[in-house]
Every structure is written in C-alpha cells, then in structure tokens.
Design a protein around this motif. Structure first.
Motif, PDB file in Angstrom:
ATOM      1  N   PHE A  66      -5.380   5.134  -6.357  1.00 60.46           N
ATOM      2  CA  PHE A  66      -5.408   4.695  -4.954  1.00 60.46           C
ATOM      3  C   PHE A  66      -6.651   3.857  -4.703  1.00 60.46           C
ATOM      4  CE2 PHE A  66      -3.657   9.038  -5.199  1.00 60.46           C
ATOM      5  CZ  PHE A  66      -2.336   8.764  -4.894  1.00 60.46           C
ATOM      6  N   ILE A  95      -2.927   9.262   4.599  1.00 58.03           N
ATOM      7  CA  ILE A  95      -3.730   8.150   4.090  1.00 58.03           C
ATOM      8  C   ILE A  95      -3.085   6.796   4.416  1.00 58.03           C
ATOM      9  CG2 ILE A  95      -4.581   7.037   1.989  1.00 58.03           C
ATOM     10  CD1 ILE A  95      -5.199   9.762   0.862  1.00 58.03           C
ATOM     11  N   PRO A  96      -1.755   6.611   4.185  1.00 54.64           N
ATOM     12  CA  PRO A  96      -1.157   5.329   4.610  1.00 54.64           C
ATOM     13  C   PRO A  96      -1.261   5.091   6.111  1.00 54.64           C
ATOM     14  CG  PRO A  96       0.282   6.428   3.058  1.00 54.64           C
ATOM     15  CD  PRO A  96      -0.800   7.402   3.398  1.00 54.64           C
ATOM     16  N   ASN A 154       2.456   1.655  -3.470  1.00 54.25           N
ATOM     17  CA  ASN A 154       1.471   2.141  -4.439  1.00 54.25           C
ATOM     18  C   ASN A 154       1.074   3.587  -4.149  1.00 54.25           C
ATOM     19  OD1 ASN A 154       1.435  -0.348  -5.706  1.00 54.25           O
ATOM     20  ND2 ASN A 154      -0.316  -1.108  -4.534  1.00 54.25           N
ATOM     21  N   TYR A 155       0.996   3.939  -2.868  1.00 57.71           N
ATOM     22  CA  TYR A 155       0.589   5.296  -2.503  1.00 57.71           C
ATOM     23  C   TYR A 155       1.631   6.310  -2.953  1.00 57.71           C
ATOM     24  CZ  TYR A 155      -0.483   9.382   0.335  1.00 57.71           C
ATOM     25  OH  TYR A 155      -0.750  10.666   0.742  1.00 57.71           O
ATOM     26  N   SER A 195      -4.646   4.011   6.826  1.00 58.87           N
ATOM     27  CA  SER A 195      -4.748   2.610   6.396  1.00 58.87           C
ATOM     28  C   SER A 195      -4.046   1.682   7.372  1.00 58.87           C
ATOM     29  CB  SER A 195      -4.129   2.441   4.999  1.00 58.87           C
ATOM     30  OG  SER A 195      -4.806   3.236   4.043  1.00 58.87           O
ATOM     31  N   ALA A 242      -6.764   2.796  -1.028  1.00 56.86           N
ATOM     32  CA  ALA A 242      -6.861   3.843  -0.024  1.00 56.86           C
ATOM     33  C   ALA A 242      -8.227   4.516  -0.023  1.00 56.86           C
ATOM     34  CB  ALA A 242      -5.765   4.892  -0.257  1.00 56.86           C
ATOM     35  N   GLN A 276       0.822  -1.209   0.000  1.00 56.68           N
ATOM     36  CA  GLN A 276       0.000   0.000   0.000  1.00 56.68           C
ATOM     37  C   GLN A 276       0.853   1.255   0.000  1.00 56.68           C
ATOM     38  OE1 GLN A 276      -3.348   0.638   2.497  1.00 56.68           O
ATOM     39  NE2 GLN A 276      -4.066  -1.452   2.419  1.00 56.68           N
ATOM     40  N   LYS A 310       0.950   8.967  -5.740  1.00 51.39           N
ATOM     41  CA  LYS A 310       0.952  10.385  -5.386  1.00 51.39           C
ATOM     42  C   LYS A 310       1.862  11.178  -6.313  1.00 51.39           C
ATOM     43  CE  LYS A 310      -1.129  11.740  -2.489  1.00 51.39           C
ATOM     44  NZ  LYS A 310      -2.480  12.345  -2.470  1.00 51.39           N
TER      45      LYS A 310
END
Length: 360
Positions: free
Chosen positions: A301, A332-333, A211-212, A336, A304, A208, A216
């Motif tokens: 995302f 956000i991470p 990928n975030y 999460s 997310a 995650q 971004k």
C-alpha cells in the motif's frame, strides 16, 4: 466570521463542478447509510470484481476476448474457493468447537491463577483487586456467551439469505467483469455534465481501490500463512484457527492486531504457562506484526501509507460507526477519498488564483 464563511464557500463551491461533486457524495452516503443492508451482495460482488479484474485484464491483453477471460478467471477463482472451503473449513470448525468446549476450563484456570497472585505478590496486588477483576471477567464472559447464543439463533433465519447470496454474488461478479465497459458508460450517463472534478477524483481513487483490495487479500494470505506456520512449529493448539484470525485481523488497521493478541496469548498461556514457549510465541507473534506493519504494508500500500496513522484510526472509528464491517474494510480508501477531495478542491482554487495572476 460570516465574511470568512462566505469567502470560503465562494472559493470552494462557486464552480458548478464542485457543487455536482458535493451532491453526488451526499447522495452516495445517504444511499449507503439508509439502504446499506440491502446492497451488501452488490458490495461483496464489487470487491471480488475489483480483485478479479486484474487477471481478466491481463488475459485480455494476451488476445482473449473479454467473455473468455472472464469465464477462465471465474472458474479458477471458484475452484480455489471450493478447495479452501473443503480443505480448511472442517479443520477450522473442529478447532473452533474444541476451543468453545475448553473455554470454561480455561476461564477457571485463569481465575485460579489470578486468585494466587496476592499470595505471591502481596505488595503489588490485593485480594480485593483480584476479586473485582474476576467478577468483571465472569460478567463479560456471560454477556459474550449470551451474544453468541443470540447470534446463533438469529443466524438460523439467515440461512436462506446466505444461500441466495451464494447464487447472486457469483452472477453479479461475472456480469460486472464481462460488461465492465458497458456498466461504466451507463454510470457516466447518470452523472451531470459538470463532472470534471468527479472524473479527477474517480481517476485518482479507482486505481487506489483496486490496489488496496488486491493488496489486502495478499496481506491476509501472507500474514495468516506465516502465523499458521509459526504456531505449528511451536506446536501451539488451534494453530489453523489462530492463523486465520491473525490473517483477518489486518482488515482493521492497528486495532485488529491488538485484539487478536488476546486469544493468541490466552491459548499459549493455558497450554504452556509462563514458560519459555509462551514468551517465545509472543515474541515471534510480535515480530510478524512488526514485519507486517513496517515492511509488508508499505510494499503493498505504497500510496495509502502516506496517510498519518491518526487519520487512519479516526477513519476506522468514523466509517466503522457509519457502515459497520464495510466501513472498517474501506477505512483507508475512504480516508484517501477525503484526501483526494481536498486535493481536487485545493487544485481548483490554485488554478483559479493562477488564472487571476496571469490576467494581471
């Protein structure tokens, strides 16, 4: 009440794996809170390493050694950064300088515009209200100018630190990429044996976070580029500077877009007045923000965006208050992560209940 708390504690933390996970989180939060300012280069390098690990891994799958893949990726990344700095840096500096010089004139124009409103709309707004707004805006402008001046003076002391970062960060990124497996194995040796929940959360969060960060960066480039093209088509002044601001505004979910609307609307207003061009630019800017929030973000995302916007805003406020920019960037991470922790503890409890049921 005491029995309820006792039951909850036994249910969640009777397992040594849960206690290990809890103490690890407390230790990490304390480290970032008390020593965050000292490990900023490490955080910057870690973000860049996460970003560059994807192309390095692809080159490695093609048959290249990890060292060779790391060197190629670092050279390409460094070349791109230098091209951006040399190509866009002077333009941004010139536009920022021009905007700062014109700001007093823009404030005077705005003041004149506001003072004429009571004459045009006497039933809607009074002269006292306008004077109160003008006084407040002038006070805020003076405060902002003092903040900029103090920042520029203090930033002179940080020039040496920035030069050190320019050397340390690339070195950290290089060794993080080249020695990724060795670093992961070394980190595993520091974790206690009761690590089942830690590994469960780590496997869920690692992909995650990767990928975030990658998403971004793509979002910043896409939103910033599209905004720059749109502003250039409408001949809006400071198009490059405003495009960069709009691009970086996506770092702060929801709040960033609202904040950047102010300079975009202000520049358009003082350049075109309340004419068709002004409203067209605002409509186009609104369309870009709507497409970003409803099309681009879900594509980049997909995991997310399962979080409720309320949780994201709360995460921005909470983690931003704790760790400043990095708290906002990783809001956000981190949200999460909280969700992954709750899932891990809930899964453990469900497994225990299932085992009891099977025994019966």
């Amino acid at each position: 009440m005491f029995e309820y708390v006792k039951t909850w504690y036994e249910r969640k933390f009777s397992d040594p794996h849960s206690v290990t996970l809890l103490f690890l989180l407390i230790a990490l939060m304390a480290m970032f809170y008390f020593f965050g300012a000292f490990i900023v280069p490490v955080l910057v390098a870690l973000v860049i390493a996460y970003l560059l690990d994807w192309p390095a891994a692809h080159l490695e799958r093609l048959g290249l050694r990890r060292f060779t893949a790391t060197v190629i990726v670092m050279l390409i990344f460094t070349g791109l950064m230098l091209t951006l700095i040399i190509g866009i840096g002077p333009v941004l500096w010139q536009q920022t300088s021009n905007l700062v010089q014109e700001t007093p004139h823009m404030i005077e124009q705005g003041k004149s515009f506001l003072l004429h409103l009571p004459q045009q709309y006497p039933s809607l707004i009074s002269e006292e209200q306008v004077k109160s707004v003008v006084t407040s805006v002038e006070a805020k402008a003076i405060d902002f100018g003092q903040v900029l001046l103090s920042f520029s003076l203090t930033s002179l002391k940080d020039v040496v630190a920035w030069l050190i970062y320019l050397i340390l960060v690339p070195l950290l990124v290089f060794f993080m990429l080249k020695d990724k497996l060795e670093l992961v194995k070394s980190a595993e040796k520091l974790i206690p044996k009761q690590r089942r929940l830690i590994l469960q959360v780590w496997h869920e969060m690692n992909q995650q976070i990767m990928n975030y960060i990658r998403g971004k960066v793509f979002e910043i480039l896409i939103v910033g580029s599209v905004s720059f093209v749109a502003f250039t088509i409408f001949d809006l002044r400071y198009a490059a500077l405003l495009g960069v601001l709009v691009g970086f505004s996506v770092l702060i979910p929801f709040v960033g877009a609202a904040l950047v609307t102010i300079p975009v609307a202000a520049v358009a207003l003082f350049q075109f007045g309340l004419e068709t061009h002004f409203w067209t630019i605002l409509i186009v800017y609104g369309i870009i923000q709507a497409l970003d929030g409803n099309v681009l973000v879900p594509l980049l995302f997909s995991e997310a965006v399962d979080l409720n916007p309320v949780f994201i805003i709360v995460a921005v406020l909470f983690f931003g208050g704790l760790w400043g920019f990095w708290g906002v960037f990783f809001a956000i991470p981190l949200a999460s992560l909280v969700k992954a922790l709750l899932n891990a503890w809930s899964t453990k409890y469900e497994d225990q209940e299932s085992e009891k049921t099977n025994q019966l």
